[in-house]
Design a protein around this motif. Structure first.
Motif, PDB file in Angstrom:
ATOM      1  N   GLU A  47      25.826  35.156  65.624  1.00  0.00           N
ATOM      2  CA  GLU A  47      25.986  35.480  67.036  1.00  0.00           C
ATOM      3  C   GLU A  47      27.367  35.090  67.556  1.00  0.00           C
ATOM      4  O   GLU A  47      27.873  35.689  68.506  1.00  0.00           O
ATOM      5  CB  GLU A  47      24.908  34.767  67.860  1.00  0.00           C
ATOM      6  CG  GLU A  47      23.497  35.267  67.614  1.00  0.00           C
ATOM      7  CD  GLU A  47      23.261  36.659  68.191  1.00  0.00           C
ATOM      8  OE1 GLU A  47      24.070  37.096  69.033  1.00  0.00           O
ATOM      9  OE2 GLU A  47      22.285  37.305  67.787  1.00  0.00           O
ATOM     10  N   SER A  50      29.843  37.903  67.866  1.00  0.00           N
ATOM     11  CA  SER A  50      29.581  38.999  68.793  1.00  0.00           C
ATOM     12  C   SER A  50      30.656  39.063  69.874  1.00  0.00           C
ATOM     13  O   SER A  50      31.315  38.064  70.187  1.00  0.00           O
ATOM     14  CB  SER A  50      28.201  38.828  69.444  1.00  0.00           C
ATOM     15  OG  SER A  50      27.982  39.803  70.439  1.00  0.00           O
ATOM     16  N   GLN A  53      29.525  36.329  73.086  1.00  0.00           N
ATOM     17  CA  GLN A  53      29.010  35.193  72.351  1.00  0.00           C
ATOM     18  C   GLN A  53      28.023  34.413  73.204  1.00  0.00           C
ATOM     19  O   GLN A  53      28.097  34.414  74.432  1.00  0.00           O
ATOM     20  CB  GLN A  53      30.158  34.285  71.917  1.00  0.00           C
ATOM     21  CG  GLN A  53      31.185  34.963  71.036  1.00  0.00           C
ATOM     22  CD  GLN A  53      32.321  34.043  70.668  1.00  0.00           C
ATOM     23  OE1 GLN A  53      32.254  32.843  70.865  1.00  0.00           O
ATOM     24  NE2 GLN A  53      33.387  34.620  70.116  1.00  0.00           N
ATOM     25  N   ARG A 225      24.749  44.872  72.503  1.00  0.00           N
ATOM     26  CA  ARG A 225      23.760  44.421  71.514  1.00  0.00           C
ATOM     27  C   ARG A 225      23.328  45.563  70.605  1.00  0.00           C
ATOM     28  O   ARG A 225      23.108  45.371  69.412  1.00  0.00           O
ATOM     29  CB  ARG A 225      22.535  43.845  72.223  1.00  0.00           C
ATOM     30  CG  ARG A 225      22.783  42.637  73.089  1.00  0.00           C
ATOM     31  CD  ARG A 225      23.177  41.425  72.312  1.00  0.00           C
ATOM     32  NE  ARG A 225      22.136  41.034  71.362  1.00  0.00           N
ATOM     33  CZ  ARG A 225      22.238  39.979  70.557  1.00  0.00           C
ATOM     34  NH1 ARG A 225      23.341  39.245  70.572  1.00  0.00           N
ATOM     35  NH2 ARG A 225      21.264  39.668  69.724  1.00  0.00           N
ATOM     36  N   GLU A 228      26.321  46.788  68.225  1.00  0.00           N
ATOM     37  CA  GLU A 228      26.611  45.847  67.141  1.00  0.00           C
ATOM     38  C   GLU A 228      25.464  45.756  66.129  1.00  0.00           C
ATOM     39  O   GLU A 228      25.517  44.929  65.220  1.00  0.00           O
ATOM     40  CB  GLU A 228      26.895  44.458  67.711  1.00  0.00           C
ATOM     41  CG  GLU A 228      28.207  44.365  68.478  1.00  0.00           C
ATOM     42  CD  GLU A 228      28.493  42.965  68.956  1.00  0.00           C
ATOM     43  OE1 GLU A 228      27.566  42.116  68.959  1.00  0.00           O
ATOM     44  OE2 GLU A 228      29.647  42.692  69.330  1.00  0.00           O
ATOM     45  N   ARG A 230      22.512  44.595  66.551  1.00  0.00           N
ATOM     46  CA  ARG A 230      21.738  43.359  66.667  1.00  0.00           C
ATOM     47  C   ARG A 230      20.358  43.609  67.252  1.00  0.00           C
ATOM     48  O   ARG A 230      19.446  42.797  67.063  1.00  0.00           O
ATOM     49  CB  ARG A 230      22.492  42.337  67.523  1.00  0.00           C
ATOM     50  CG  ARG A 230      23.844  41.936  66.936  1.00  0.00           C
ATOM     51  CD  ARG A 230      24.546  40.888  67.779  1.00  0.00           C
ATOM     52  NE  ARG A 230      25.881  40.610  67.260  1.00  0.00           N
ATOM     53  CZ  ARG A 230      26.147  39.752  66.272  1.00  0.00           C
ATOM     54  NH1 ARG A 230      25.159  39.077  65.717  1.00  0.00           N
ATOM     55  NH2 ARG A 230      27.382  39.578  65.853  1.00  0.00           N
TER      56      ARG A 230
END
Length: 282
Positions: A47, A50, A53, A225, A228, A230
């Motif tokens: 994380e 990212s 963050q 999110r 990426e 995630r």
């Protein structure tokens, strides 16, 4: 009632602690289909890598923005608050200005809602055990041993993954998205509070500009999110729904309570005026 509220807040904090920092609760272990395209996205890394963050989301974006907006709200509403009746805390020795009481209530309810959102999200992640878009990248299953050479079938073995157990555990906790829920909770809570307290006193565009800016940043968090890899879109939408619903509920409760307090204050002031008028006649 104060002690009861402290107990509720302490219990909420303890539950968040057990969900976040201990292995007391484990997510459900869902199976997967060999080479499922929805789960084979590249591993985005920790994380901390990212674009948004966790340290920025939790340590900078939330508390600093909250403090600035509290100061802004109190500045625009200070005249009305100073005119209100003081609140007796302990007999006749200690008094709390309504501004202090309002700030304390704002922060306490905000923190409670933040922890409540975290608990709801953790509960959903633990119950569903939904797999992240990059699950197979961190799981690293042995397709030969699982019999996936020539056909794709459903794998339900709990020991199918050969990757890092911690990464696999985190990849099983994506629905709903915690970052999307917390960011939208903060944005909606502050936006509604700005609009309900400031109104048109700060200008016709000041309140809407601040509110829309915060909501847009929260929505951008959810989009990042997804881009990426995630979270899935469904994870983000579910998280935003949870965060937004809790924020709307809490702000509505606070606004109603403030209206009742203002009415009670005016009623007490009217009664006191009538008593003084009667006393002056006698």
């Amino acid at each position: 009632m104060l002690y009861f509220q402290v107990v509720i807040l302490a219990a909420t904090v303890m539950l968040v602690y057990y969900c976040e920092f201990t292995d007391t609760f484990s997510p459900a272990e869902q199976g997967f289909i060999c080479r499922d395209p929805a789960l084979t996205k590249p591993n985005p890394g920790p994380e901390q890598d990212s674009r948004i963050q966790p340290i920025i989301l939790y340590s900078v974006g939330v508390p600093h923005l909250r403090v600035e907006l509290v100061i802004f709200l109190l500045y625009h509403d200070s005249n009305n608050l100073y005119d209100q009746e003081k609140v007796v805390v302990m007999g006749d020795c200690c008094y709390v200005n309504p501004m202090v009481r309002r700030t304390f209530r704002f922060l306490c309810v905000y923190v409670f809602g933040l922890f409540a959102t975290d608990i709801f999200v953790n509960a959903g992640q633990l119950i569903t055990g939904s797999l992240a878009p990059h699950f197979l990248s961190v799981c690293q299953p042995n397709y030969t041993a699982l019999g996936c050479q020539h056909r794709a079938h459903f794998v339900s073995q709990s020991d199918a993954c050969t990757g890092d157990p911690d990464d696999v555990m985190r990849a099983r906790k994506t629905f709903p998205s915690k970052e999307a829920a917390l960011s939208l909770y903060t944005a909606v809570y502050l936006a509604m509070y700005v609009m309900s307290c400031v109104g048109s006193r700060g200008g016709r565009l000041t309140g809407p500009f601040l509110s829309l800016s915060m909501v847009c940043l929260a929505i951008l968090t959810g989009i990042i999110r997804v881009t990426e890899y995630r979270n899935h879109w469904t994870d983000v939408i579910a998280g935003q729904a949870i965060g937004g619903t809790i924020a709307v509920f809490l702000v509505t409760v606070i606004t109603n309570q403030q209206s009742k307090d203002l009415c009670n204050s005016k009623h007490r002031a009217k009664l006191e005026f009538m008593k003084q008028s009667v006393a002056s006649l006698h």
